[in-house]
Design a protein around this motif. Structure first.
Motif, PDB file in Angstrom:
ATOM      1  N   LYS A  11       0.825  -1.218   0.000  1.00  0.00           N
ATOM      2  CA  LYS A  11       0.000   0.000   0.000  1.00  0.00           C
ATOM      3  C   LYS A  11       0.862   1.272   0.000  1.00  0.00           C
ATOM      4  CE  LYS A  11      -3.912  -2.188  -0.004  1.00  0.00           C
ATOM      5  NZ  LYS A  11      -4.831  -2.149   1.141  1.00  0.00           N
ATOM      6  N   GLY A  12       2.041   1.221   0.636  1.00  0.00           N
ATOM      7  CA  GLY A  12       2.887   2.409   0.674  1.00  0.00           C
ATOM      8  C   GLY A  12       3.383   2.814  -0.695  1.00  0.00           C
ATOM      9  N   GLY A  13       3.817   1.853  -1.497  1.00  0.00           N
ATOM     10  CA  GLY A  13       4.288   2.154  -2.845  1.00  0.00           C
ATOM     11  C   GLY A  13       3.180   2.679  -3.727  1.00  0.00           C
TER      12      GLY A  13
ATOM     13  N   ALA B  91       3.067   6.601  -5.409  1.00  0.00           N
ATOM     14  CA  ALA B  91       2.921   6.857  -6.845  1.00  0.00           C
ATOM     15  C   ALA B  91       1.680   7.702  -7.129  1.00  0.00           C
ATOM     16  CB  ALA B  91       2.850   5.536  -7.598  1.00  0.00           C
ATOM     17  N   GLU B  92       0.581   7.385  -6.450  1.00  0.00           N
ATOM     18  CA  GLU B  92      -0.656   8.152  -6.649  1.00  0.00           C
ATOM     19  C   GLU B  92      -0.468   9.605  -6.254  1.00  0.00           C
ATOM     20  OE1 GLU B  92      -3.938   4.565  -5.890  1.00  0.00           O
ATOM     21  OE2 GLU B  92      -3.477   6.011  -4.311  1.00  0.00           O
ATOM     22  N   GLN B  93       0.207   9.842  -5.127  1.00  0.00           N
ATOM     23  CA  GLN B  93       0.408  11.205  -4.662  1.00  0.00           C
ATOM     24  C   GLN B  93       1.353  11.975  -5.580  1.00  0.00           C
ATOM     25  OE1 GLN B  93      -1.387  12.400  -1.895  1.00  0.00           O
ATOM     26  NE2 GLN B  93      -0.784  14.294  -2.927  1.00  0.00           N
ATOM     27  N   ALA B  94       2.385  11.292  -6.078  1.00  0.00           N
ATOM     28  CA  ALA B  94       3.322  11.942  -6.997  1.00  0.00           C
ATOM     29  C   ALA B  94       2.609  12.372  -8.279  1.00  0.00           C
ATOM     30  CB  ALA B  94       4.480  10.999  -7.320  1.00  0.00           C
ATOM     31  N   LYS B  95       1.694  11.548  -8.738  1.00  0.00           N
ATOM     32  CA  LYS B  95       0.917  11.903  -9.925  1.00  0.00           C
ATOM     33  C   LYS B  95      -0.019  13.069  -9.633  1.00  0.00           C
ATOM     34  CE  LYS B  95      -2.287  10.052 -13.365  1.00  0.00           C
ATOM     35  NZ  LYS B  95      -3.045   8.851 -13.826  1.00  0.00           N
TER      36      LYS B  95
ATOM     37  N   ASP C 284       0.340  15.380  -7.469  1.00  0.00           N
ATOM     38  CA  ASP C 284       1.121  16.603  -7.289  1.00  0.00           C
ATOM     39  C   ASP C 284       1.854  17.028  -8.559  1.00  0.00           C
ATOM     40  OD1 ASP C 284       0.303  16.649  -4.674  1.00  0.00           O
ATOM     41  OD2 ASP C 284       2.126  15.716  -3.882  1.00  0.00           O
ATOM     42  N   LYS C 285       1.640  16.270  -9.650  1.00  0.00           N
ATOM     43  CA  LYS C 285       2.259  16.576 -10.952  1.00  0.00           C
ATOM     44  C   LYS C 285       3.785  16.649 -10.873  1.00  0.00           C
ATOM     45  CE  LYS C 285      -1.731  18.935 -13.020  1.00  0.00           C
ATOM     46  NZ  LYS C 285      -2.721  18.509 -12.014  1.00  0.00           N
ATOM     47  N   GLU C 286       4.364  15.737 -10.088  1.00  0.00           N
ATOM     48  CA  GLU C 286       5.818  15.678  -9.976  1.00  0.00           C
ATOM     49  C   GLU C 286       6.406  14.916 -11.154  1.00  0.00           C
ATOM     50  OE1 GLU C 286       5.912  15.501  -5.063  1.00  0.00           O
ATOM     51  OE2 GLU C 286       6.370  13.725  -6.265  1.00  0.00           O
ATOM     52  N   GLU C 287       7.519  15.398 -11.643  1.00  0.00           N
ATOM     53  CA  GLU C 287       8.236  14.711 -12.719  1.00  0.00           C
ATOM     54  C   GLU C 287       9.343  13.865 -12.085  1.00  0.00           C
ATOM     55  OE1 GLU C 287      10.980  15.598 -16.675  1.00  0.00           O
ATOM     56  OE2 GLU C 287       9.757  17.204 -15.810  1.00  0.00           O
ATOM     57  N   HIS C 288       9.236  12.566 -12.225  1.00  0.00           N
ATOM     58  CA  HIS C 288      10.223  11.668 -11.631  1.00  0.00           C
ATOM     59  C   HIS C 288      11.176  11.153 -12.701  1.00  0.00           C
ATOM     60  CE1 HIS C 288       8.931  10.864  -7.354  1.00  0.00           C
ATOM     61  NE2 HIS C 288       7.996  11.687  -7.806  1.00  0.00           N
ATOM     62  N   ILE C 289      12.450  11.437 -12.518  1.00  0.00           N
ATOM     63  CA  ILE C 289      13.476  11.012 -13.458  1.00  0.00           C
ATOM     64  C   ILE C 289      13.809   9.536 -13.248  1.00  0.00           C
ATOM     65  CG2 ILE C 289      15.870  11.372 -14.199  1.00  0.00           C
ATOM     66  CD1 ILE C 289      15.588  14.239 -13.075  1.00  0.00           C
ATOM     67  N   ALA C 290      14.031   9.176 -12.000  1.00  0.00           N
ATOM     68  CA  ALA C 290      14.433   7.811 -11.670  1.00  0.00           C
ATOM     69  C   ALA C 290      14.015   7.489 -10.246  1.00  0.00           C
ATOM     70  CB  ALA C 290      15.950   7.643 -11.819  1.00  0.00           C
ATOM     71  N   ALA C 291      13.841   6.194  -9.991  1.00  0.00           N
ATOM     72  CA  ALA C 291      13.602   5.708  -8.638  1.00  0.00           C
ATOM     73  C   ALA C 291      14.453   4.461  -8.439  1.00  0.00           C
ATOM     74  CB  ALA C 291      12.121   5.393  -8.423  1.00  0.00           C
ATOM     75  N   ILE C 292      15.169   4.422  -7.316  1.00  0.00           N
ATOM     76  CA  ILE C 292      16.050   3.300  -6.995  1.00  0.00           C
ATOM     77  C   ILE C 292      15.520   2.623  -5.743  1.00  0.00           C
ATOM     78  CG2 ILE C 292      18.407   2.623  -6.403  1.00  0.00           C
ATOM     79  CD1 ILE C 292      19.350   5.196  -7.768  1.00  0.00           C
ATOM     80  N   GLU C 293      15.378   1.319  -5.808  1.00  0.00           N
ATOM     81  CA  GLU C 293      14.928   0.562  -4.642  1.00  0.00           C
ATOM     82  C   GLU C 293      16.057  -0.328  -4.132  1.00  0.00           C
ATOM     83  OE1 GLU C 293      11.359  -2.567  -3.461  1.00  0.00           O
ATOM     84  OE2 GLU C 293      10.962  -0.845  -4.767  1.00  0.00           O
TER      85      GLU C 293
ATOM     86  N   GLU D 139       3.335   3.066 -13.848  1.00  0.00           N
ATOM     87  CA  GLU D 139       2.016   3.385 -14.392  1.00  0.00           C
ATOM     88  C   GLU D 139       1.710   4.873 -14.318  1.00  0.00           C
ATOM     89  OE1 GLU D 139       0.547   0.989 -15.921  1.00  0.00           O
ATOM     90  OE2 GLU D 139       1.998  -0.504 -15.198  1.00  0.00           O
ATOM     91  N   THR D 140       2.129   5.518 -13.252  1.00  0.00           N
ATOM     92  CA  THR D 140       1.823   6.942 -13.077  1.00  0.00           C
ATOM     93  C   THR D 140       2.848   7.851 -13.748  1.00  0.00           C
ATOM     94  OG1 THR D 140       3.019   6.958 -10.960  1.00  0.00           O
ATOM     95  CG2 THR D 140       0.647   6.522 -10.890  1.00  0.00           C
ATOM     96  N   HIS D 141       4.051   7.332 -13.991  1.00  0.00           N
ATOM     97  CA  HIS D 141       5.125   8.129 -14.598  1.00  0.00           C
ATOM     98  C   HIS D 141       5.803   7.280 -15.674  1.00  0.00           C
ATOM     99  CE1 HIS D 141       4.390  10.017 -10.713  1.00  0.00           C
ATOM    100  NE2 HIS D 141       4.985  11.097 -11.147  1.00  0.00           N
ATOM    101  N   PRO D 142       5.217   7.207 -16.857  1.00  0.00           N
ATOM    102  CA  PRO D 142       5.691   6.293 -17.905  1.00  0.00           C
ATOM    103  C   PRO D 142       7.141   6.506 -18.330  1.00  0.00           C
ATOM    104  CG  PRO D 142       3.526   7.181 -18.451  1.00  0.00           C
ATOM    105  CD  PRO D 142       4.008   7.953 -17.271  1.00  0.00           C
ATOM    106  N   ASN D 143       7.670   7.696 -18.134  1.00  0.00           N
ATOM    107  CA  ASN D 143       9.039   7.982 -18.592  1.00  0.00           C
ATOM    108  C   ASN D 143      10.104   7.741 -17.529  1.00  0.00           C
ATOM    109  OD1 ASN D 143       8.142   8.820 -21.173  1.00  0.00           O
ATOM    110  ND2 ASN D 143       7.622  10.842 -20.335  1.00  0.00           N
ATOM    111  N   ILE D 144       9.677   7.326 -16.356  1.00  0.00           N
ATOM    112  CA  ILE D 144      10.632   7.125 -15.269  1.00  0.00           C
ATOM    113  C   ILE D 144      11.512   5.903 -15.541  1.00  0.00           C
ATOM    114  CG2 ILE D 144       9.142   5.645 -13.874  1.00  0.00           C
ATOM    115  CD1 ILE D 144      10.163   7.104 -11.384  1.00  0.00           C
TER     116      ILE D 144
END
Length: 465
Positions: A333-335, A339-343, A345-354, A408-413
């Protein structure tokens, strides 16, 4: 023509000079990152506190709530530019009293090491005793059908495939037994399921983990240790006058969802106010131990990245964000919320590292949906920078469960997974043995420095290969 060629050669030489200069600058910065982390690193002592003062942190538990409060204070102590809690509703499953598992052969009763699977329902108070059927695959359920399965306990005993060099592959191919096995067995009338622990190790540690019934009936489900699995399998193969039975007693249950939080810390970018690079792991853990490698190491490495940048006075171009995700283990649920909140807030995400594969020696990184052209480019430009630190495997592969919803929320990430050495991880994963003492300080710090180095390179140069 000669003059034109000479001019072109001169321009090429200048380009090479600039490229060499950039490489030298990057090389020096990576050296500073590793020096700071290895000499002044704090992730190991932070992990000690998380494990020893707080301990297990299953979603909805008091330990999870305490870890959220402490994590926020930790980030505040480092003076990050922005620290906040992100609300998320999470499931609340409780294990209850210690489980019991006993192999019953005539008048002989042999107790075995056993742990209920997460999200499983409990047995009746008196427990369940039924004949055991051993299977190697879910497909065999369909072959046997309800006539042979109804009223039985299904024993899934497919072991790890040791041909995989990367042990996550073995985990993936064996995992359907635990994930979907109980629900599918219930469709054919099974009264309970026991599963061989998902590990190549031969020991007496039962490995828990989540199961998902889907729309199927819910029956009790538990994992038994690999030693117990081998013993039960051997007894089933012996000819005996009476069928082998198994006694299972668990008291786990699902409670109503509760409010919890992702913990987020951020360093503001100097140029791009709405572009983000995220690094994170999951703060929750299973309840059997301290959640050291899974995933205390990941969250402590993530916050260490931001601490190192602050200590070095590095001013990133983009916003760098560390996220402690809640509820990776039994709901994700956290992930999803992040993602929903980032979308929203219209944030542009370049990369995410886990970082969620343990705090072992770093080997490199995997890049989701990486094309051959991308892999060629990133290896040409960055592989040599990581070679001195032996973390230079830049390959195609998965990113991670918590950052997955961002695709899904940031296709270019670009989703990226931190890849440490995998050989010991599933000896410890989801067991009572996942404790602080089994984490090596230097390995943990090398991983944190490797992640910080990659984030620095992405921040400086992007990922347009």
């Amino acid at each position: 023509m000669k003059l034109k060629n000479a001019a072109l050669c001169a321009m090429a030489a200048v380009g090479l000079s600039f490229s060499a200069q950039a490489q030298n600058t990057d090389s020096l910065m990576l050296r500073k990152i590793f020096d700071e982390t290895l000499v002044n690193g704090q992730c190991y002592e932070n992990l000690r506190y998380l494990c020893k003062k707080i301990g297990s942190r299953l979603s909805g538990s008091a330990g999870a709530a305490k870890s959220v409060e402490w994590s926020k204070k930790l980030m505040e102590s480092y003076g990050f530019d922005k620290i906040y809690l992100q609300e998320v509703m999470v499931p609340h499953w409780v294990r209850g009293e210690k489980e019991q598992g006993i192999i019953v052969s005539g008048t002989t009763r042999t107790p075995v090491a056993l742990a209920a699977l997460g999200m499983s329902v409990g047995t009746p108070k008196a427990g369940i005793t039924a004949e055991v059927i051993e299977l190697q695959s879910l497909k065999e359920l369909e072959t046997l059908g309800e006539a042979k399965i109804k009223g039985k306990i299904i024993f899934f005993n497919r072991p790890f495939d040791n041909r995989f060099i990367e042990t996550g592959g073995a985990y993936g191919t064996a995992g359907d037994q635990r994930n979907a096995g109980p629900g599918m067995a219930a469709k054919y009338g099974a009264v309970a399921v026991i599963v061989r622990s998902l590990t190549a190790a031969l020991d007496n540690y039962p490995h828990t983990g989540g199961t998902n019934y889907g729309t199927n009936p819910q029956i009790p489900a538990a994992a038994i240790s690999t030693i117990a699995a081998n013993k039960l399998s051997a007894m089933l193969k012996q000819k005996s006058a009476a069928p082998i039975k198994f006694f299972l007693k668990t008291s786990c249950q699902m409670l109503p969802d509760v409010l919890s939080y992702n913990v987020v810390g951020e360093i503001k970018g100097s140029e791009n106010n709405n572009k983000y690079i995220t690094v994170g792991g999951h703060l929750d853990s299973w309840d059997l131990a301290e959640g050291a490698h899974d995933d205390g190491t990941g969250v402590m490495q993530s916050v260490e990245v931001l601490r190192v940048f602050k200590a070095l006075g590095y001013k990133p171009k983009n916003n760098i964000r560390a996220v402690f995700f809640m509820n990776e283990e039994n709901g994700h649920k956290g992930g999803i919320k992040y993602a929903e909140q980032a979308k929203a807030d219209k944030e542009e995400h370049i990369a995410a590292i886990e970082t969620d594969e343990g705090g072992f020696t770093p080997r490199g990184f995997s890049f989701e949906r990486a094309t051959p052209v991308f892999l060629k480019g990133i290896n040409q430009e960055w592989k040599k920078l990581f070679e001195p630190y032996e973390a230079d495997r830049l390959v195609a592969g998965g990113g991670g469960t918590d950052i997955g919803p961002l695709r899904e929320t940031h296709p270019n990430i670009k989703l990226i997974g931190f890849r440490p050495d995998s050989q010991r991880y599933f000896d410890i994963h989801h067991t009572p043995n996942d404790v602080f003492e089994n984490v090596n300080k230097r390995e943990l710090e090398l991983g944190a420095a490797s992640i910080a180095s990659l984030i620095y390179l992405i921040d400086q140069h992007g990922l347009n290969f």
